[in-house]
Design an enzyme around this catalytic site. Sequence first.
Site: not given
Length: 247
Positions: A10, A94, A96, A165, A171, A230-231
């Site tokens: 999320w 991750h 990010e 990933e 994203g 994700g999205g």
Amino acid sequence: MKKKLIAGNWKMNGSLTANDALVRALVTGGAGKGCLVAVCVPAPYLAQVQSLTAGTGIDLGAQDVSQHEVGAFTGEASSAMLRDFGVRYCLVGHSERRQYHGETDAAVAAKAQRALAAGITPVVCVGETLAEREAGLTEEVVKRQLAAVIHTNGHCISEIVVAYEPVWAIGTGKTASTEQAQQVHAVLRTQLRAATPHADKMHILYGGSMNAANAAQLLSQADIDGGLVGGAALKPADFLAIIAAAQ
Ligand code: PEP
């Protein structure tokens, strides 16, 4: 046969109201009854989602864990704290976190170790940037990232989940082609086989703009054992369609 695993990330999205509606829609749609399903939620919502998912077959996940056990680490959450809320999976490394928080391969390996010690399955994220792919460095990068975790976690390595990933696909709406994804997954499987006799039972997930339209094809590949989403994990119909493609 190994069940596929679909995990939603999320990220920093949600609210008490939105989470309630999302999880209820997933439960009504039958998530957790076929393939393995998890939702990795922001830390403040662990208690809420623990209670929403109880008895549903949907597992609870966190998005990060401290590499430290306890103490003066303001803002961090330990693996024991996550375990208190029934967390089953925890994302580590991750892109990010690697990009915005400077997480190194060594830190990611230490986080995986903390998770494993608390009985939580770390979902170890690896992936190359666009520049690295264009420079022909994809294999080298993902193997280096996974090697750090293998080296630190020794015989426990069969207890992790790996998520490939590609950073350029996260994203962005750009998905790796099935061939590109399968090729990297095969490299990762070979690396795991060299480290553990249980590599074929382990899950290697694909993440990067997985959606209702492309999930079935990606999930049909020999070494793609599920998805990190994700999205599309924020939209119940889309997430349910991905889950349906995995069963
Ligand atoms: C992710 O954040 O792990 C991810 C795969 O995001 P998205 O599906 O939005 O690309």
